[in-house]
Write a protein that holds these residues in place. Sequence first.
Motif, short mmCIF file in Angstrom:
data_model
loop_
_atom_site.label_atom_id
_atom_site.label_comp_id
_atom_site.label_asym_id
_atom_site.label_seq_id
_atom_site.Cartn_x
_atom_site.Cartn_y
_atom_site.Cartn_z
N ILE A 35 -43.07 9.12 10.59
CA ILE A 35 -43.49 9.01 12.07
C ILE A 35 -42.43 8.63 12.96
O ILE A 35 -41.98 7.34 12.72
CB ILE A 35 -44.73 7.99 12.36
CG1 ILE A 35 -46.12 8.76 11.57
CG2 ILE A 35 -45.04 7.81 13.59
CD1 ILE A 35 -46.72 9.97 12.31
N GLY A 36 -42.15 9.37 13.99
CA GLY A 36 -41.05 8.91 15.00
C GLY A 36 -39.87 9.69 14.72
O GLY A 36 -38.92 9.92 15.54
N GLU B 26 -40.86 -0.02 15.38
CA GLU B 26 -40.75 1.10 16.39
C GLU B 26 -41.88 2.19 15.68
O GLU B 26 -42.89 2.83 16.61
CB GLU B 26 -39.47 1.64 16.18
CG GLU B 26 -39.36 2.95 17.31
CD GLU B 26 -39.46 2.32 18.77
OE1 GLU B 26 -39.10 3.49 19.57
OE2 GLU B 26 -39.58 1.14 19.06
N THR B 27 -41.84 2.05 14.42
CA THR B 27 -42.94 3.36 13.90
C THR B 27 -44.38 2.87 14.17
O THR B 27 -45.08 3.60 14.70
CB THR B 27 -42.85 3.24 12.30
OG1 THR B 27 -41.33 3.72 11.95
CG2 THR B 27 -43.75 4.24 11.65
N GLU B 28 -44.51 1.50 14.01
CA GLU B 28 -45.99 1.06 14.36
C GLU B 28 -46.11 1.22 16.17
O GLU B 28 -47.43 1.62 16.15
CB GLU B 28 -45.93 -0.49 14.08
CG GLU B 28 -46.81 -0.83 13.08
CD GLU B 28 -48.00 0.08 12.67
OE1 GLU B 28 -48.87 0.31 13.22
OE2 GLU B 28 -47.70 0.80 11.81
N ARG C 108 -47.12 5.02 16.26
CA ARG C 108 -48.41 5.12 15.86
C ARG C 108 -49.52 4.66 16.62
O ARG C 108 -50.49 5.41 16.89
CB ARG C 108 -48.48 4.44 14.24
CG ARG C 108 -49.51 4.93 13.62
CD ARG C 108 -49.63 4.26 12.05
NE ARG C 108 -48.36 4.32 11.32
CZ ARG C 108 -48.22 5.41 10.42
NH1 ARG C 108 -49.22 6.36 9.96
NH2 ARG C 108 -47.03 5.27 9.40
N GLN D 159 -49.99 14.02 8.01
CA GLN D 159 -48.53 13.79 7.12
C GLN D 159 -48.57 14.87 6.05
O GLN D 159 -49.32 14.91 5.22
CB GLN D 159 -48.84 12.27 6.75
CG GLN D 159 -49.06 11.28 7.77
CD GLN D 159 -48.33 9.93 7.48
OE1 GLN D 159 -48.07 9.47 6.24
NE2 GLN D 159 -48.02 9.18 8.51
N ILE E 167 -37.18 -0.55 12.55
CA ILE E 167 -37.63 0.77 12.09
C ILE E 167 -39.07 0.56 11.99
O ILE E 167 -40.00 1.18 12.69
CB ILE E 167 -36.95 1.52 10.89
CG1 ILE E 167 -35.50 1.82 11.09
CG2 ILE E 167 -37.82 2.55 10.38
CD1 ILE E 167 -34.81 2.33 10.02
N SER E 168 -39.52 -0.23 11.43
CA SER E 168 -40.85 -0.67 10.80
C SER E 168 -41.71 -1.08 12.43
O SER E 168 -43.04 -0.24 12.49
CB SER E 168 -41.25 -1.68 9.94
OG SER E 168 -40.57 -2.71 10.03
N VAL F 22 -36.15 7.78 14.72
CA VAL F 22 -36.40 6.31 14.37
C VAL F 22 -35.91 5.91 12.85
O VAL F 22 -35.73 5.03 12.68
CB VAL F 22 -38.00 6.29 14.50
CG1 VAL F 22 -38.41 4.80 13.69
CG2 VAL F 22 -38.65 6.32 15.83
N HIS F 23 -35.95 7.03 12.13
CA HIS F 23 -35.71 6.56 10.80
C HIS F 23 -34.30 6.76 10.43
O HIS F 23 -34.01 5.73 9.37
CB HIS F 23 -36.53 7.28 9.72
CG HIS F 23 -38.09 7.12 9.95
ND1 HIS F 23 -38.59 6.09 9.33
CD2 HIS F 23 -38.89 7.72 10.92
CE1 HIS F 23 -39.81 5.98 9.77
NE2 HIS F 23 -40.25 6.85 10.46
#
Lengths: 462, 462
Positions: free
Chosen positions: A40-41, A97-99, A102, A114, A94-95, A45-46
Amino acid sequence: MNAQAYDLIVIGSGPAGQKGAICAAKLRKRVAVIDRRLMIGGVCVHTGTIPSKSVREAIFQLTGLAVRAFYGSNYRGNGEISIQDLSFRVNSIISRETEVIRAQLRRNNIGIYQGTAHFLDPHTIEVNGDGDKTTLHGENVLIACGTRPARSSDIPFDGKRILDTDEFTFATTLPREVIVVGAGVVGLEYASFMAAVGSEVTLIDQRPIILDFVDREIVDALAYHLRQMGTTFRLGEKVTRVGIDEQRDRVFAELESGKKVQGDMLLYAVGRQANGDQLQLEAAGLAADARGKIRVNENYQTAVPHIYAAGDVIGFPALASTSMEQGRLASSRMFGAPSEHMPELFPYGIYTIPEISMVGQTEEKLTAAKVPYEVGISKYIELAKSMMLGDETGMLKMLFDRNTRKLLGVHILGQRATEIIHIGQAVLAHGGSIEYFRDTVFNYPTLAEAYKVAALDGLNKL
Amino acid sequence: MNAQAYDLIVIGSGPAGQKGAICAAKLRKRVAVIDRRLMIGGVCVHTGTIPSKSVREAIFQLTGLAVRAFYGSNYRGNGEISIQDLSFRVNSIISRETEVIRAQLRRNNIGIYQGTAHFLDPHTIEVNGDGDKTTLHGENVLIACGTRPARSSDIPFDGKRILDTDEFTFATTLPREVIVVGAGVVGLEYASFMAAVGSEVTLIDQRPIILDFVDREIVDALAYHLRQMGTTFRLGEKVTRVGIDEQRDRVFAELESGKKVQGDMLLYAVGRQANGDQLQLEAAGLAADARGKIRVNENYQTAVPHIYAAGDVIGFPALASTSMEQGRLASSRMFGAPSEHMPELFPYGIYTIPEISMVGQTEEKLTAAKVPYEVGISKYIELAKSMMLGDETGMLKMLFDRNTRKLLGVHILGQRATEIIHIGQAVLAHGGSIEYFRDTVFNYPTLAEAYKVAALDGLNKL
């Protein structure tokens, strides 16, 4: 089994996909977003923008880079920077920004699927996630599937000593000596990060000049500062072979000119391949080009009218910032919502250390177009704020019309360049003149003052 | 002895004096600048803006303040910050800034006289420097002699435990507990610096509310964050007595309400007194008011037509940024050079931690004027860049006209607020609308993106 039906299916949750999905949801459409598990992102993002820019900020803050001007070049903040420091920092960003992404998708009632996506027909997409298969039906589709590093089969990638740029942030040691193949934006960014933490960097590119779309004076200054930090440029040089000397645990690259370059790590940063080749586009009546890219018209519409594409998969400029705008515009056009044309006046940000940003015309383009321009320059070293920040390398350069005094372009090298470029962009967008900067009060002390200093310099030349 | 003759004599080499002198020199006038020994650059460089903002940046860089969000509130970078760290940093910036100004004056062939100045007659000024007396004759005079801290005779200043704001940066220890009397801009700035390095701060002001010219939401957020860092506010409280308990080596302040506040240090930050009372103005046919200020017309001209005044000595807004502009405009008017009116649209920068900047209208003013506005807000915590910088406290708020969508004001709290405010200022100055921000591409990741997020938020409310 009936397919789940949506007004819009978005393939990819990177900057273009996210903004496209949210825009459609705000228009009260039923929207689904598909992305691979844990992605996600997207690459942004990753493995792309977010990790690389996070590494960059961490380097600034953890090495005390900014204060070296005061403490001498041996000052290293908390001692040597460790890969643990960097990883901790980057993973936490990263975590989060993913949150954030989401949560934004959920808040807008967007379905999240997914898995990998491919077309079954122009309106039907199958999602394969860990053995589960789901079929979705979309009145419209937005392809925002992004890119992956372009890998040459000649390069013996091992994910440890020979890496592509998506793997780099997961490296487990910081190299003493590193070879970077490819001196494009991404290669230069990583080269400068490693130089900043004390690695010896050799940067190799086939092209004789770097960043050919950027102002020459700015590029020369960047090259000078990278050399000062211990970078060696090998431009106009072709890599013929890359290998590992297992006995000495070293990587080498052989060049066509006969030179041999060695290091502890090699980062391969030669372009990216779009993921358009992985969606079974033919089932939708579409095709990607040889580099996986998808062609669109000015409305981001593909050859199949209800299928749009945006972001890196459509090519230039392939910036997170422009991709967001494309995603938003694609959804607006798709559902007939009013929207302005995407401004040509987008800024370009290059997050090297020191960073670069530009907007509007370059000297090279103006000269070719025979526009008689004048130049105003401010060197950061004369600004109180840059002394406080320890930035002795920066400069701001503005180009303006000698006759009308209209601003034509702004080029910045140095801290916060990517932030303060937007001041010049706003003046350009409103057709303002260089006199605006002369007559405007700027907060003191700031780096933004460079605009005023440069304007006075430019006006003195008339 | 004949007096040295000049087209312009400038009293004071702070922001107003410097820029006034340089502007006149560029018009090919013979210019002299007078300032006290070791005071080139004025209070701005030596005890005011430059040292306080340098302390601020040093605190950010040396304490790792910015990265605490990631490492928890106990993270302190290189361990505890020491007064030596701060002093080294600040003194190095002061000497470099002094050199920059001296070099600029010399490069423009401006005579520099060191000593105190007073008028002998409207065109003649005597400079007393270490026993030497020099007499200067000026066709024109620019008074830019600045201010000094307003000291109350009731306060037993000792330069060690009870200090005014000019003395503070020379303090030799960082207090564990500090009392700040005066919660104006300067008092708040120093209070926030000390809170950031871990001091317990008690901030006392007679007024019931702080920063009454700033947006309430922004001020409330600042107060919240200062409290989070351990600051106690005592507003609407009058100090009746300040003293030292020699036995316990402690400072105390007694309040009219009967409370007693204690600490290791007391910083007295209640306003400033202009230096107009120290120039023997009566010899020039002029007079200063009770607070030492000099009255000027819209051309910065005093009641004596060839004598101008600019900078803090003329009062509000008394910012380094506006003073520079006043100095430049005064010289332009004096010598009939074309110059624009000083823009009303100056930004206000408050260098607290977190910092504040604003431009244009406030909600309070618009409500009073019955302008129907709407508000768009972006919280930094949703921006990727602010995660990287570790700023979870920031926000950007824009006010715009509900009908025309024209931008009316921008208010920012958080890192780089004083830089990015200039983006809003440029749009305001060109009469732009909130839609500009919606349709513009911003570099990603930046804090400037907050403009776009706030614009989308605002437009969604219509």
